[in-house]
Design an enzyme around this catalytic site. Structure first.
Site, PDB file in Angstrom:
ATOM      1  N   GLU A  82      23.690  68.903  69.573  1.00 48.86           N
ATOM      2  CA  GLU A  82      24.019  69.630  70.803  1.00 48.86           C
ATOM      3  C   GLU A  82      22.771  70.238  71.437  1.00 48.86           C
ATOM      4  OE1 GLU A  82      24.677  70.240  67.665  1.00 48.86           O
ATOM      5  OE2 GLU A  82      25.487  72.237  67.305  1.00 48.86           O
ATOM      6  N   ARG A  83      21.612  70.150  70.726  1.00 50.83           N
ATOM      7  CA  ARG A  83      20.377  70.704  71.301  1.00 50.83           C
ATOM      8  C   ARG A  83      19.793  69.789  72.381  1.00 50.83           C
ATOM      9  NH1 ARG A  83      21.826  74.477  69.132  1.00 50.83           N
ATOM     10  NH2 ARG A  83      21.851  74.833  66.903  1.00 50.83           N
ATOM     11  N   SER A 101      20.057  68.571  58.152  1.00 51.00           N
ATOM     12  CA  SER A 101      19.566  69.417  57.054  1.00 51.00           C
ATOM     13  C   SER A 101      20.401  69.183  55.786  1.00 51.00           C
ATOM     14  CB  SER A 101      19.640  70.879  57.485  1.00 51.00           C
ATOM     15  OG  SER A 101      20.966  71.198  57.841  1.00 51.00           O
ATOM     16  N   CYS A 106      11.115  64.951  59.623  1.00 48.87           N
ATOM     17  CA  CYS A 106      11.490  64.937  58.203  1.00 48.87           C
ATOM     18  C   CYS A 106      10.426  64.243  57.379  1.00 48.87           C
ATOM     19  CB  CYS A 106      12.830  64.241  58.020  1.00 48.87           C
ATOM     20  SG  CYS A 106      12.729  62.482  58.329  1.00 48.87           S
ATOM     21  N   GLU A 131      12.129  74.205  53.442  1.00 49.57           N
ATOM     22  CA  GLU A 131      11.627  73.382  54.548  1.00 49.57           C
ATOM     23  C   GLU A 131      11.398  74.325  55.735  1.00 49.57           C
ATOM     24  OE1 GLU A 131      14.512  70.717  56.386  1.00 49.57           O
ATOM     25  OE2 GLU A 131      12.944  69.214  56.631  1.00 49.57           O
TER      26      GLU A 131
HETATM   27  P1  NAD Z   1      21.331  70.228  61.365  1.00 53.07           P
HETATM   28  O1  NAD Z   1      21.779  69.957  59.970  1.00 53.07           O
HETATM   29  O2  NAD Z   1      21.353  71.619  61.858  1.00 53.07           O
HETATM   30  O3  NAD Z   1      22.238  69.388  62.409  1.00 53.07           O
HETATM   31  C1  NAD Z   1      22.432  68.007  62.260  1.00 53.07           C
HETATM   32  C2  NAD Z   1      23.785  67.646  62.851  1.00 53.07           C
HETATM   33  O4  NAD Z   1      24.814  68.328  62.129  1.00 53.07           O
HETATM   34  C3  NAD Z   1      23.943  68.044  64.314  1.00 53.07           C
HETATM   35  O5  NAD Z   1      24.600  67.016  64.994  1.00 53.07           O
HETATM   36  C4  NAD Z   1      24.796  69.306  64.246  1.00 53.07           C
HETATM   37  O6  NAD Z   1      25.623  69.465  65.365  1.00 53.07           O
HETATM   38  C5  NAD Z   1      25.633  69.097  62.997  1.00 53.07           C
HETATM   39  N1  NAD Z   1      25.970  70.365  62.333  1.00 53.07           N
HETATM   40  C6  NAD Z   1      25.221  71.497  62.307  1.00 53.07           C
HETATM   41  N2  NAD Z   1      25.839  72.445  61.597  1.00 53.07           N
HETATM   42  C7  NAD Z   1      26.998  71.924  61.159  1.00 53.07           C
HETATM   43  C8  NAD Z   1      28.078  72.423  60.358  1.00 53.07           C
HETATM   44  N3  NAD Z   1      28.063  73.653  59.880  1.00 53.07           N
HETATM   45  N4  NAD Z   1      29.101  71.595  60.099  1.00 53.07           N
HETATM   46  C9  NAD Z   1      29.114  70.344  60.568  1.00 53.07           C
HETATM   47  N5  NAD Z   1      28.123  69.816  61.325  1.00 53.07           N
HETATM   48  C10 NAD Z   1      27.082  70.589  61.619  1.00 53.07           C
HETATM   49  O7  NAD Z   1      19.883  69.576  61.506  1.00 53.07           O
HETATM   50  P2  NAD Z   1      18.887  69.653  62.732  1.00 53.07           P
HETATM   51  O8  NAD Z   1      18.321  71.028  62.794  1.00 53.07           O
HETATM   52  O9  NAD Z   1      19.482  69.067  63.945  1.00 53.07           O
HETATM   53  O10 NAD Z   1      17.742  68.636  62.248  1.00 53.07           O
HETATM   54  C11 NAD Z   1      16.683  69.000  61.414  1.00 53.07           C
HETATM   55  C12 NAD Z   1      16.958  68.631  59.972  1.00 53.07           C
HETATM   56  O11 NAD Z   1      17.210  67.233  59.863  1.00 53.07           O
HETATM   57  C13 NAD Z   1      15.774  68.897  59.059  1.00 53.07           C
HETATM   58  O12 NAD Z   1      16.249  69.424  57.844  1.00 53.07           O
HETATM   59  C14 NAD Z   1      15.167  67.523  58.843  1.00 53.07           C
HETATM   60  O13 NAD Z   1      14.429  67.374  57.659  1.00 53.07           O
HETATM   61  C15 NAD Z   1      16.405  66.675  58.823  1.00 53.07           C
HETATM   62  N6  NAD Z   1      16.097  65.281  59.108  1.00 53.07           N
HETATM   63  C16 NAD Z   1      16.185  64.394  58.075  1.00 53.07           C
HETATM   64  C17 NAD Z   1      15.877  63.066  58.290  1.00 53.07           C
HETATM   65  C18 NAD Z   1      15.977  62.066  57.173  1.00 53.07           C
HETATM   66  O14 NAD Z   1      15.996  60.871  57.450  1.00 53.07           O
HETATM   67  N7  NAD Z   1      16.036  62.492  55.921  1.00 53.07           N
HETATM   68  C19 NAD Z   1      15.509  62.637  59.568  1.00 53.07           C
HETATM   69  C20 NAD Z   1      15.454  63.568  60.596  1.00 53.07           C
HETATM   70  C21 NAD Z   1      15.759  64.891  60.364  1.00 53.07           C
END
Ligand code: NAD
Length: 499
Positions: free
Chosen positions: A176-177, A226, A281, A384
């Site tokens: 949503e960001r 995350s 990541c 992280e």
């Molecule tokens: P985030 O976990 O906050 O959000 C990811 C998705 O989950 C979003 O679409 C969000 O709307 C949804 N979400 C958030 N909170 C939720 C909840 N409580 N219940 C259900 N859904 C929820 O992550 P972010 O801040 O958007 O992205 C950064 C993170 O992603 C970092 O930890 C990074 O390391 C990780 N990442 C990992 C990879 C990989 O391939 N391992 C790649 C890119 C990013």
């Protein structure tokens, strides 16, 4: 104020839940749009449209499905600048980095053009008398993906391109960001010839995610984000009988051996540690020089390079190295961890806390930071940070260095810088981490290999893109066939070997 939409059944659809969240321009701190947060009913409507459209799409031959991908690649190239600009405006990363985000997704779409080859089944002629046996790779049906803010073009494409070319319908719940680029990608897929209902974008937060996890028609869920959310989604999705793959957070170590080319290692650390403001990541967040002398030489090389970094908005020209972080909350979290690092005794060698940019006082900029003498018990080592903060942990031996990376709970990426082939080979063999670089700081595999971490960085059995994606988005059916002329006996009551 621009009101963003969902993209359902081939059309932009206004949100009806009455819930919205703000989308910022991280460089200025201004709210530039609001995005609707879908209710479970809105999600269910998208699933209904997808389920109606999917059987006809699965019946389209793989070559024709691949041609949609071919056309999509040319449209991505046509609109590259437009996509990069929209991406930078919501995410904050520089324009060349935003184009790279689109490009790395595009490469997976190119790989998917090979679907006819990837989807070929297996056939055994005369497995028994008059008996043939064959296996088919069939689409799952309606699939879904939940993606993070940091690669709003690449990661959606890593999911929807293989899912769709395999004959599935796909529901994307982007971050949503920065939801604008995913909406643009859905439009382009339709322009490329994709039927309505096969790719839909449902914007939202936890409510939409939970609706995906609980909807019985959805067969598989891909997640990147995350680790706590990855664990939650994996647990709930699997408990509901879905096929699930989740990719989580990271803390990537780069080991610098005494024989490494120190200029090369320092340059690599600057790009891998501070590029995209550390919001990757696969960013390197921990440097592990082996030996005190190596550490002193490394710090000496790093400091002037860090001090020269140019932080600015994506509109600031080609020499901007990195932009703001994504939200004010992300900035506060990073600054809070920096204070914790200082309080817990790490040495802040480069202090970016006072960073300010004239004309962009309300932007979410964070200056570059370098910590030395970080120890494994500190929060800045364990967590992280996802910001422009590099931590240096001094190791006294190679064994201590590899042990640090192996003992960390995350296992996404890692690198070793050395001229010693034995050390590099030993490192690659022993390390319990999914993606390894040898004198390569960000070892992101190309589209035809697979991407995935180990330990708390990934949950599930298969990686993203490459051959694993074709396994994740299909299920195997095996047929044993004998035609009437070959049936010569009566009922069979026991298993017997093929004659
Ligand atoms: P985030 O976990 O906050 O959000 C990811 C998705 O989950 C979003 O679409 C969000 O709307 C949804 N979400 C958030 N909170 C939720 C909840 N409580 N219940 C259900 N859904 C929820 O992550 P972010 O801040 O958007 O992205 C950064 C993170 O992603 C970092 O930890 C990074 O390391 C990780 N990442 C990992 C990879 C990989 O391939 N391992 C790649 C890119 C990013």
């Amino acid at each position: 104020m621009q009101e963003l939409t969902h993209y359902i059944n081939g059309a932009h659809v206004k949100g009806t839940s009455g819930r919205f969240t703000d989308v910022y321009n991280p460089a200025t701190g201004e709210v530039q749009a609001k995005v609707p947060l879908a209710s479970a009913d809105e999600l269910a409507h998208a699933v209904e449209c997808a389920a109606k459209a999917q059987p006809a799409w699965a019946a389209v031959n793989p070559q024709r499905r691949a041609r949609v991908m071919m056309k999509f690649v040319s449209l991505l190239n046509r609109d590259m600048d437009k996509l990069a600009e929209a991406l930078s405006r919501e995410h904050g990363k520089t324009l060349p980095d935003a184009a790279g985000d689109v490009q790395r997704g595009l490469e997976v779409v190119e790989y998917c053009i090979g679907a006819p080859q990837m989807l070929k089944g297996e056939f055994t002629d005369s497995a028994g008398p008059g008996i043939d046996m064959y296996s088919m790779k069939q689409a799952l049906g309606v699939t879904a993906g939940i993606t993070p803010f940091n690669f709003p073009a690449m990661i959606p494409m890593w999911m929807f391109a293989p899912a769709i070319v395999c004959g599935n319908a796909f529901i994307l719940k982007p971050s949503e960001r920065d939801p604008s680029v995913p909406l643009m990608l859905a439009e382009l897929m339709e322009e490329a010839g994709l039927p309505k209902g096969i790719l839909q974008v449902v914007n939202g937060d936890k409510e939409a995610v939970d609706a995906i996890l609980d909807h019985e028609v959805i067969q598989s869920v891909g997640f990147v984000g995350s680790t706590p959310i990855a664990e939650y989604i994996y647990g709930r999705g699997c408990a509901n009988g879905k096929r699930v793959q989740c990719f989580g957070g990271a803390k990537n170590h780069m080991i610098i051996m005494p024989d490494a080319d120190m200029d090369q290692a320092a340059d690599a650390l600057i790009g891998a540690g501070y590029g995209a403001a550390g919001e990757r990541c696969m960013a390197i967040s921990v440097a592990v020089p082996v030996g005190e002398q190596t550490a002193d030489r490394l710090i000496e090389k790093l400091v002037p390079r860090i001090e020269k970094l140019k932080v600015g908005p994506y509109t600031g020209g080609n020499d901007v190295d990195y932009g703001p972080v994504v939200t004010a909350a992300a900035k506060q979290n990073i600054l809070g961890l920096i204070e914790t690092g200082i309080a817990q005794g790490a040495e802040l060698v480069v202090d970016g806390r006072d960073f300010a940019l004239q004309g962009y006082e309300d932007g979410f900029f964070v200056g570059p930071h370098l910590f030395d003498r970080v120890t494994p018990d500190m929060d800045i080592y364990k967590k992280e940070i996802f910001g422009p903060v590099l931590s240096c942990v001094r190791a006294q031996s190679y064994e201590e260095a590899i042990g640090l990376a192996m003992d960390h709970e995350y296992g996404n990426g890692t690198a070793i810088f050395t001229r010693d082939g034995d050390a590099a080979r030993d490192f690659a063999n022993r390390i319990n981490i999914g993606m390894v670089g040898i004198n390569v700081p960000i070892p992101v595999p190309l589209a035809y290999h697979t991407f995935g971490g180990w330990k708390k960085s990934a949950f599930g059995d298969l990686n993203q893109h490459g051959p694993d994606a074709f396994k994740f988005y299909t299920r195997t059916k095996t047929v044993t066939s004998r035609w009437p002329s070959g049936i010569k006996e009566g009922g069979e009551f026991n298993f017997k070997p093929m004659e």
